[in-house]
Every structure is written in structure tokens, then in C-alpha cells.
Write an enzyme that holds these catalytic residues in place. Sequence first.
Site, PDB file in Angstrom:
ATOM      1  N   PHE A  63       0.919  -1.418  -0.022  1.00  0.00           N
ATOM      2  CA  PHE A  63      -0.099  -0.154   0.154  1.00  0.00           C
ATOM      3  C   PHE A  63       0.946   1.264  -0.062  1.00  0.00           C
ATOM      4  O   PHE A  63       0.339   2.328   0.043  1.00  0.00           O
ATOM      5  CB  PHE A  63      -0.729   0.021   1.220  1.00  0.00           C
ATOM      6  N   LYS A  64       2.337   1.117  -0.285  1.00  0.00           N
ATOM      7  CA  LYS A  64       3.052   2.108  -0.203  1.00  0.00           C
ATOM      8  C   LYS A  64       2.445   3.210   0.778  1.00  0.00           C
ATOM      9  O   LYS A  64       2.418   4.532   0.347  1.00  0.00           O
ATOM     10  CB  LYS A  64       3.525   2.754  -1.559  1.00  0.00           C
ATOM     11  N   ALA A  66       2.253   6.386   3.163  1.00  0.00           N
ATOM     12  CA  ALA A  66       3.228   7.649   3.197  1.00  0.00           C
ATOM     13  C   ALA A  66       2.183   8.775   3.701  1.00  0.00           C
ATOM     14  O   ALA A  66       2.009   9.679   3.269  1.00  0.00           O
ATOM     15  CB  ALA A  66       3.342   7.948   1.693  1.00  0.00           C
ATOM     16  N   PRO A  69       2.016   9.451  11.207  1.00  0.00           N
ATOM     17  CA  PRO A  69       1.961   8.435  11.660  1.00  0.00           C
ATOM     18  C   PRO A  69       0.682   7.735  12.305  1.00  0.00           C
ATOM     19  O   PRO A  69       0.250   6.560  12.099  1.00  0.00           O
ATOM     20  CB  PRO A  69       2.731   8.925  13.106  1.00  0.00           C
ATOM     21  N   THR A  71      -2.363   8.190  10.744  1.00  0.00           N
ATOM     22  CA  THR A  71      -2.998   7.443   9.561  1.00  0.00           C
ATOM     23  C   THR A  71      -2.399   6.062   9.068  1.00  0.00           C
ATOM     24  O   THR A  71      -2.968   4.970   8.900  1.00  0.00           O
ATOM     25  CB  THR A  71      -3.155   8.569   8.464  1.00  0.00           C
ATOM     26  N   ALA A 180      16.354 -10.965 -13.679  1.00  0.00           N
ATOM     27  CA  ALA A 180      16.427 -11.624 -12.430  1.00  0.00           C
ATOM     28  C   ALA A 180      17.661 -11.939 -12.073  1.00  0.00           C
ATOM     29  O   ALA A 180      17.990 -11.729 -10.661  1.00  0.00           O
ATOM     30  CB  ALA A 180      15.647 -12.813 -12.674  1.00  0.00           C
ATOM     31  N   GLY A 194       5.495  -8.893 -11.808  1.00  0.00           N
ATOM     32  CA  GLY A 194       3.907  -8.914 -12.103  1.00  0.00           C
ATOM     33  C   GLY A 194       3.586  -9.464 -13.483  1.00  0.00           C
ATOM     34  O   GLY A 194       3.407 -10.654 -13.744  1.00  0.00           O
TER      35      GLY A 194
HETATM   36  O1  O7M Z   1       6.544  -6.734 -13.109  1.00  0.00           O
HETATM   37  P1  O7M Z   1       5.685  -5.488 -13.231  1.00  0.00           P
HETATM   38  O2  O7M Z   1       6.319  -4.522 -13.815  1.00  0.00           O
HETATM   39  O3  O7M Z   1       4.367  -5.791 -13.877  1.00  0.00           O
HETATM   40  O4  O7M Z   1       5.002  -5.212 -11.733  1.00  0.00           O
HETATM   41  C1  O7M Z   1       5.746  -4.603 -10.672  1.00  0.00           C
HETATM   42  C2  O7M Z   1       5.371  -4.545  -9.573  1.00  0.00           C
HETATM   43  O5  O7M Z   1       6.228  -4.140  -8.376  1.00  0.00           O
HETATM   44  C3  O7M Z   1       3.959  -3.589  -9.593  1.00  0.00           C
HETATM   45  O6  O7M Z   1       3.011  -4.294  -8.416  1.00  0.00           O
HETATM   46  C4  O7M Z   1       4.744  -2.499  -8.999  1.00  0.00           C
HETATM   47  O7  O7M Z   1       3.569  -1.872  -8.258  1.00  0.00           O
HETATM   48  C5  O7M Z   1       5.804  -2.836  -8.092  1.00  0.00           C
HETATM   49  N1  O7M Z   1       6.900  -1.945  -7.967  1.00  0.00           N
HETATM   50  C6  O7M Z   1       7.442  -1.566  -9.025  1.00  0.00           C
HETATM   51  O8  O7M Z   1       7.226  -1.802 -10.099  1.00  0.00           O
HETATM   52  N2  O7M Z   1       8.669  -0.599  -8.643  1.00  0.00           N
HETATM   53  C7  O7M Z   1       8.934   0.057  -7.612  1.00  0.00           C
HETATM   54  O9  O7M Z   1      10.090   0.711  -7.418  1.00  0.00           O
HETATM   55  C8  O7M Z   1       8.318  -0.640  -6.438  1.00  0.00           C
HETATM   56  C9  O7M Z   1       7.321  -1.598  -6.563  1.00  0.00           C
HETATM   57  C10 O7M Z   1       6.908  -2.259  -5.338  1.00  0.00           C
HETATM   58  O10 O7M Z   1       6.442  -3.449  -5.318  1.00  0.00           O
HETATM   59  O11 O7M Z   1       6.940  -1.564  -4.265  1.00  0.00           O
HETATM   60  C11 O7M Z   1       6.708  -2.209  -3.124  1.00  0.00           C
END
Ligand code: O7M
Length: 216
Positions: A63-64, A66, A69, A71, A180, A194
Site C-alpha cells: 500500500f506504499k 506515506a 503516523p 493514519t 532476475a 508482475g
Molecule cells: O513486473 P511488473 O512491472 O508488472 O510489476 C511490478 C510490481 O512491483 C508492481 O506491483 C509495482 O507496483 C511494484 N513496484 C515497482 O514496479 N517498482 C517499484 O519501485 C516498487 C514496486 C513495489 O513493489 O513497491 C513495493
Amino acid sequence: MPLKPGTRLIVALDLMDGREALSIAEKLEGIADAIKVNYPLVLAAGMGIIKELKKHGNVIADFKVADIPNTNSLICREAFMAGADAIICHGFAGSDSVRACIGEAERYGCEAYVVAEMSHPGAVEFLQPRAFELVELARRAGASGIIAPATRPERLAEIRRRAGNMKILSPGVGAQGGDARKAIDAGADFIIVGRSIYEASDPYKVAINLVEQMRR
Ligand code: O7M
């Protein structure tokens, strides 16, 4: 449950259909060390999807977070009560905001991860110049780990050197151009993937292939 490196693969299920997400999670059971859910899936399918996905492995709530505190605490509590094993927060809101997430994680026996540097091109504008400070902030606050980009292995390696014992979760493999094997060699403990998995005609095959690349 704390995230432990097995296959080192975390699958990001950014789908808008809960049933489809569950079907992929089922196919990948045992291959992915964790499933990552983000807003697209939770907004489309509801928070209940976390409990459903948990039947197939650890779930990370990306949920990133940000905010202030208080909330942040409320958001993390909802995520952990819904069954998430870990939360991801941003560090730029400051150490008190990060500590609020870590505090909730500890209360629920879960983990909190902090974004240090993102994987997309725009990350160089604001995040990259402060990334090392964000790593330090996460380390001092007691985070379980950080997020660093597979799209920039040289940055990942620099961040690894500063991260101490913290785990590194690295997104950007596949659709965003990262590799990878290079991410693991640069010091990532896990890769987050993803689209190249969930959009594939055979997600299992792609996932196994990635796991084998990381084992080599
Ligand atoms: O492989 P993708 O590009 O389809 O998906 C990447 C996933 O990682 C997607 O859920 C993004 O929201 C997440 N992500 C990033 O792509 N870049 C970031 O810098 C950070 C994230 C992430 O997972 O942050 C926790």
C-alpha cells in the site's frame, strides 16, 4: 509469517479480477515465496481477497503507506487484520511515519518494508538522490527490509552495501526491463515480478524459468 528466501520469487498480482488472481496464486503455490497485492486488486476485489490469497502463501500488502503516523497506523492495522503478513511503506514521509508502520507490524507479528528507490524512470527525479538516506532511515527504524530497483543493478549493489541485514525486495524484472539473475547478483534477496508472469499464457512456466535463472 516473516519472509524467508526459498525460491526468491514474489509475484505481484496487479489484476482487477479476484477470481483470476486466485487462480494464478493457486497455480504458483510453492513457487512464489509471497504474493504481493497492490491497490488495483484490493480496490477491485475488496480487502477480503487477502484472506483468500493467504491460502496459497504469504501475502504482502503493497500500500506504499506515506501519511502521518496516526493514519499510517490505521492503514497498517487494517492490512494486518485482513491477514497481510507484511506492509510496504514509503520512507519520504519521515522516520516517525515509518516507525508507526513498524510498530503495527510488530504488534501483529508481521513485517514492514520501506521503499528506498523505485524502479521506474521517474524515480531518478526525487527518490534516487535521497535513496541512501532512506536506506539509513529504514535501518535505524528497524524495518525488515527495503525496496530497490532491478532496473538499475548498479544502484541495487550500492544500496545492498548500505542495507546491513535488511532484506532487499527488487521489482522491475521482465516488463520493466530488469533481469532476475543480475538483480540477485547485485544483492537482491527477492525479485518482485508482475506482468511477465500474470499476463503469460503459462504463468507457471515463466515463474519456474525465473526461479531457475536465480538458482544458476
Ligand atoms: O513486473 P511488473 O512491472 O508488472 O510489476 C511490478 C510490481 O512491483 C508492481 O506491483 C509495482 O507496483 C511494484 N513496484 C515497482 O514496479 N517498482 C517499484 O519501485 C516498487 C514496486 C513495489 O513493489 O513497491 C513495493
